[in-house]
Scaffold this motif. Structure first.
Motif, mmCIF file in Angstrom:
data_model
loop_
_atom_site.group_PDB
_atom_site.id
_atom_site.type_symbol
_atom_site.label_atom_id
_atom_site.label_comp_id
_atom_site.label_asym_id
_atom_site.label_seq_id
_atom_site.Cartn_x
_atom_site.Cartn_y
_atom_site.Cartn_z
ATOM 1 N N LEU A 68 0.875 -1.224 -0.044
ATOM 2 C CA LEU A 68 0.016 0.061 -0.104
ATOM 3 C C LEU A 68 0.927 1.296 -0.012
ATOM 4 C CD1 LEU A 68 -2.983 1.228 0.192
ATOM 5 C CD2 LEU A 68 -2.745 0.827 2.809
ATOM 6 N N ILE A 69 0.887 2.011 -1.017
ATOM 7 C CA ILE A 69 1.585 3.076 -1.134
ATOM 8 C C ILE A 69 0.762 4.253 -1.926
ATOM 9 C CG2 ILE A 69 2.763 2.236 -3.097
ATOM 10 C CD1 ILE A 69 5.061 3.811 -2.322
ATOM 11 N N LEU A 70 0.591 5.522 -1.331
ATOM 12 C CA LEU A 70 0.121 6.688 -2.170
ATOM 13 C C LEU A 70 1.172 7.785 -1.938
ATOM 14 C CD1 LEU A 70 -3.177 6.837 -0.100
ATOM 15 C CD2 LEU A 70 -2.731 5.596 -2.313
ATOM 16 N N ALA A 71 0.946 8.770 -3.039
ATOM 17 C CA ALA A 71 1.917 9.910 -3.128
ATOM 18 C C ALA A 71 0.893 11.087 -3.144
ATOM 19 C CB ALA A 71 2.887 9.816 -4.276
ATOM 20 N N THR A 72 1.467 12.417 -2.638
ATOM 21 C CA THR A 72 0.848 13.597 -2.905
ATOM 22 C C THR A 72 1.730 14.718 -3.453
ATOM 23 O OG1 THR A 72 -0.589 15.465 -1.927
ATOM 24 C CG2 THR A 72 1.133 14.214 -0.606
ATOM 25 N N ARG A 73 1.211 15.489 -4.226
ATOM 26 C CA ARG A 73 2.142 16.545 -4.914
ATOM 27 C C ARG A 73 1.567 18.095 -4.374
ATOM 28 N NH1 ARG A 73 6.249 15.373 -8.082
ATOM 29 N NH2 ARG A 73 6.176 13.245 -8.898
ATOM 30 N N ASP A 74 0.502 17.926 -3.644
ATOM 31 C CA ASP A 74 -0.107 19.016 -3.185
ATOM 32 C C ASP A 74 -0.481 19.087 -1.577
ATOM 33 O OD1 ASP A 74 -2.153 17.119 -2.889
ATOM 34 O OD2 ASP A 74 -3.618 18.159 -4.448
ATOM 35 N N GLY A 75 0.406 18.547 -0.746
ATOM 36 C CA GLY A 75 0.234 18.698 0.366
ATOM 37 C C GLY A 75 -0.626 17.758 1.099
ATOM 38 N N GLY A 76 -1.081 16.753 0.425
ATOM 39 C CA GLY A 76 -2.262 16.052 1.080
ATOM 40 C C GLY A 76 -3.484 16.302 0.568
ATOM 41 N N GLN A 77 -3.697 17.298 -0.222
ATOM 42 C CA GLN A 77 -5.170 17.591 -0.622
ATOM 43 C C GLN A 77 -5.677 16.730 -1.371
ATOM 44 O OE1 GLN A 77 -5.727 21.732 -1.963
ATOM 45 N NE2 GLN A 77 -3.721 22.291 -1.056
ATOM 46 N N SER A 78 -4.773 16.009 -2.423
ATOM 47 C CA SER A 78 -5.160 14.819 -3.163
ATOM 48 C C SER A 78 -4.191 13.952 -3.088
ATOM 49 C CB SER A 78 -5.503 14.927 -4.688
ATOM 50 O OG SER A 78 -4.101 15.441 -5.262
ATOM 51 N N TRP A 79 -4.352 12.170 -3.083
ATOM 52 C CA TRP A 79 -3.629 11.308 -3.288
ATOM 53 C C TRP A 79 -3.638 10.579 -4.430
ATOM 54 C CZ3 TRP A 79 0.239 11.208 0.783
ATOM 55 C CH2 TRP A 79 -0.124 12.125 1.817
ATOM 56 N N THR A 80 -2.423 9.971 -4.755
ATOM 57 C CA THR A 80 -2.396 9.036 -5.953
ATOM 58 C C THR A 80 -1.699 7.757 -5.594
ATOM 59 O OG1 THR A 80 -1.994 11.074 -7.576
ATOM 60 C CG2 THR A 80 -1.383 8.919 -8.390
#
Length: 357
Positions: free
Chosen positions: A185-197
């Motif tokens: 399980l792994i997620l990434a964000t590029r907007d400080g956690g407003q959205s996750w990929t």
């Protein structure tokens, strides 16, 4: 499915469950909806990670407890936390902005150096996130057989509910970050956690081993996990690629500096590489207990700690680890530099400040 640090606490939780099970069955409240309760004993309850937010120390642990100290660990205040889920890890890339993760797929965010927290995501949303992301990729690339498999994984998470924990979190700055957990399980964000990929397709982990820890050595970003798993982020390929290791047991953490990497884990195993994992040297700990936490002290020396509370000292670049005698010791799950002459340790017995000579 639990991390090693969580498994250390299972006996304690089993006892609590026996004592409290009847009352909880009569009046169940979802921990994702129940704010962490203030407790005068929080400082002495099981804690699993500790880090610095500037000069402030922040630690996280069971029942959503988050504590912070502004005097090198002498006194602690309890933070306002919107969930009661057990928390496994915390990281502050800046003085003010920080993230904590834990059971039930919880991701928390603080904008005020850990005094108050808001929930950005929980396990009730993760399955739908995977279904949406990989379903869209499947529609765009119908010939690609991997996308339906990842979408099916999302549907399985939806069916099973929010029981999958995140085990670690790392942010490069206040925008780019990653959370990792069980079963790849792994997620990434590029907007400080407003959205996750979701990044399940961006890891060389086809067996779906647990991802136990993520950290940077200053020149590379690594993930360690079960069965000797070590992954390194590749900017060109935009994925976490496999790095062979000489051990097939679980790694619980990693630490290093540019040009040097230490990975540590089960049964006292510690390995060092000076060439990004191309070659490894086993460092003799003289122990059979698991190494569970590590930090660099003010002089640049490694301090490693074990499940039983042993402290090992190793100079940067050294091939040897030396046992450091202590007047008392207890299990260590996390460690942070508190000042030029002290460390803060957290574990099953709460917080302990350890002077370092």
């Amino acid at each position: 499915m639990c991390s090693f640090k969580k498994c250390v606490l299972l006996a304690l939780y089993a006892t609590l469950a026996l004592l409290q099970g009847v009352a909880q069955a009569a009046s169940y409240v979802d921990v994702l909806e129940l704010p962490a309760q203030p407790s005068t004993l929080a400082q002495h309850s099981p804690l699993l990670d500790v880090t610095r937010a500037g000069e402030r120390l922040v630690t996280v642990g069971q029942r959503g407890h988050i504590l912070y100290s502004d005097d090198a660990g002498e006194h602690w205040q309890q933070a306002a936390v919107p969930v009661s889920s057990d928390l496994n890890a915390v990281h502050f890339p800046t003085t003010e902005q920080g993230w904590a993760v834990g059971n039930d797929g919880v991701i928390l965010h603080s904008r005020d150096a850990g005094a108050t927290w808001t929930k950005q995501l929980d396990g009730r949303e993760i399955g739908a996130l995977l279904v949406k992301h990989y379903g869209a990729l499947a529609s765009a690339e119908p010939a690609n057989e991997q996308w339906p498999l990842f979408a099916a994984e999302g549907r399985r998470l939806l069916d099973e509910g929010p029981d999958k924990p995140f085990l670690d979190v790392w942010f490069a700055d206040d925008q780019l970050g990653y959370v990792v957990g069980v079963f790849n399980l792994i997620l990434a964000t590029r907007d400080g956690g407003q959205s996750w990929t979701p990044l399940q397709d961006r890891t060389d982990n086809p067996q779906g081993f647990h991802l136990n820890a993520i950290a940077s050595t200053g020149d590379a970003l690594y993930i360690v996990g079960e069965h000797g798993l070590l992954l390194r982020w590749d900017d060109l390929l935009e994925r976490f690629t496999s790095v062979p290791t000489p051990y097939q047991g679980s790694f619980f953490g990693l630490i290093g500096a540019p040009g040097e990497l230490l990975v540590y884990g089960l049964r006292g195993h510690v390995f060092r590489s000076a060439d990004a994992g191309a070659n490894w040297t086993a460092l003799d700990t003289g122990l059979q207990v698991s190494v569970t936490a590590a930090t660099l002290d003010a002089t640049g020396e490694y301090r490693l700690f074990t499940q039983a509370g042993h402290m090992l000292l190793g100079e940067e670049g050294s091939m040897h680890l030396q046992m450091v005698p202590q007047q008392s010791q207890s299990p260590v799950a996390g460690v942070s530099l508190a000042g030029d002459s002290s460390l803060v340790l957290v574990g099953t017995r709460g917080v302990r400040v350890l002077p370092v000579e």
